[in-house]
Write a protein that holds these residues in place. Sequence first.
Motif, mmCIF file in Angstrom:
data_model
loop_
_atom_site.group_PDB
_atom_site.id
_atom_site.type_symbol
_atom_site.label_atom_id
_atom_site.label_comp_id
_atom_site.label_asym_id
_atom_site.label_seq_id
_atom_site.Cartn_x
_atom_site.Cartn_y
_atom_site.Cartn_z
ATOM 1 N N THR A 23 28.225 -20.836 -0.335
ATOM 2 C CA THR A 23 28.133 -19.836 0.774
ATOM 3 C C THR A 23 27.224 -20.343 1.913
ATOM 4 O OG1 THR A 23 26.334 -18.829 -0.415
ATOM 5 C CG2 THR A 23 28.627 -18.006 -0.722
ATOM 6 N N CYS A 25 26.937 -23.543 3.004
ATOM 7 C CA CYS A 25 27.284 -24.823 3.870
ATOM 8 C C CYS A 25 28.675 -24.084 4.645
ATOM 9 C CB CYS A 25 27.795 -25.954 3.192
ATOM 10 S SG CYS A 25 26.298 -26.641 2.048
ATOM 11 N N ASP A 26 28.810 -24.662 5.983
ATOM 12 C CA ASP A 26 29.778 -24.223 6.776
ATOM 13 C C ASP A 26 30.621 -25.445 7.117
ATOM 14 O OD1 ASP A 26 31.450 -22.978 8.708
ATOM 15 O OD2 ASP A 26 30.115 -22.837 10.145
ATOM 16 N N ASP A 246 34.760 -26.339 0.645
ATOM 17 C CA ASP A 246 34.608 -25.554 -0.357
ATOM 18 C C ASP A 246 35.472 -25.956 -1.346
ATOM 19 O OD1 ASP A 246 32.666 -23.704 0.764
ATOM 20 O OD2 ASP A 246 34.368 -22.747 1.789
#
Length: 505
Positions: A23, A25-26, A246
């Motif tokens: 949650t 890291c984008d 992810d």
Amino acid sequence: MSWAGRMILGIFRILLVLVHASTACDFGPFPYRATGIVCRMTKPAALLLNQETAQVIQAAFRNAKFPNITGERSVRLLGKVAYELTNIQVNGLSIEKSDVELKENNVIYIAIKNVTASFKGTLTYGYAGAWFLRLFHSVDFEIESSIDLQLDIKLTCQEEKLVADASDCYLTFHKLTLHLQGDKEPGWLKQLFTDFISFTLKIVLRREVCKEINSVAQMLANFVLDLAANFVRDKDILVDLSIAADSLIGTGYVESHHKGLVLYKNYSSTLSDSVFSPSLLTESRMLYFWLSEHTLSSLASAAFLDGRLVLTIRGEKLQALFEMEDTEAQRKAVQMIFQGTSYNDSVAKVWSLAHPQISLQPEGTVVKSLVAVEVSILPTGGEPLVVLYMEKEVTVTIQAAYAEKKLLLQPLDSRSVLCISLCEFSGFQDDPSVQNFLQNMISVVGIPEVTSSIGSGLTSLMNRKGLNLFDIINPEIITRQGYIIVQLDFDFPHHLLLDFLQKRL
């Protein structure tokens, strides 16, 4: 030095059945386009690794630093009673059963049943009686306990690295019995202090054991990542294992995605068009590694820049190259080149003149490169004399396999075009029979010799990194257009985890 070293990477990641649930890291709207390396571990592998959970839990219990437990309570007729438990340490520990479950909400659930543990220490107590009676005493104690342990393990993404989080830890006590000075029979003193301290003791045990488990989980995660980073690094060549997307946890597998970018001094690669999709991998084997063509090609370029794509041949191997067949053309070529000089006094050097081009196809790994061949004789007391120099553009298709702890590279076919041929002897390069002999020597003997030497070198490199410590079962290396899949079953080398826990805790 390209793709085979990558095969190592996931092997040493399997020590911990953890995967990224990010949650922090984008990765943007296109989650896989920067993915160069993927590791997928299926449920059978998770069950195998869960057998090692007992070692981790035992280490966590034994390494926990239990604080002194103090308390005070008013008792009718006796006044205030104070107590302190000191020198608390684990005396014995056994685990009956451990189960693991992969949950789709990115959680690895581990249930550990009936942890039987005994604790020892010293109980000091004192109380002031109603008629100014004061008593103080110290006795040794032993606590017998039976506990169930539940862990919900996650990995969060912090600065594009995996961080283990085992803070969701719960202890359920089925038994907590206090014995004083080895007296197993119940008495009023034991009953009094059992009632006093049991609640506080449960809180302390839960807090300290769970804290230590979380610490060990983070330590193991760092240990695994450090191992992985070390196994995909050799001197100045390294591979970036930062998180690229992810990761996934399903009921049948866990899967992590990594950038797989190659870094070498001022050289670095970029990837923004990966063809990876989770549908490319199945769940029939225990462990999968997906490797992009970009990663392997970049590794080959880094090996070229580092001067590693060089092979020196002398002695019996050199003789085998030039005497592969007994023909007039062969004898004539050998006489013209070596002038009767012994093979032991000669040397051949083969090296790549430009970045190799690698293309992954269903039939194998296609390698295209401009290669130079130089043969020198070493006169006694004189300077080396170059008697043959050739440049050839070579294209070869290679199939790879791993068996008996060795990497095997098998050339299927090869094509070469003579670009330059220089020799000290007049008419050498114009002699068709000699040119045909050299062409056959390179295609039939030279290329297999080079690939065999590279395979042996890569095997030695991987074994120095520790791959030979693992029992790898029926590995398959499958090439497709743009990527390679390595799939295998394995058995875990138990001593690795034990050595780590003994050294670190």
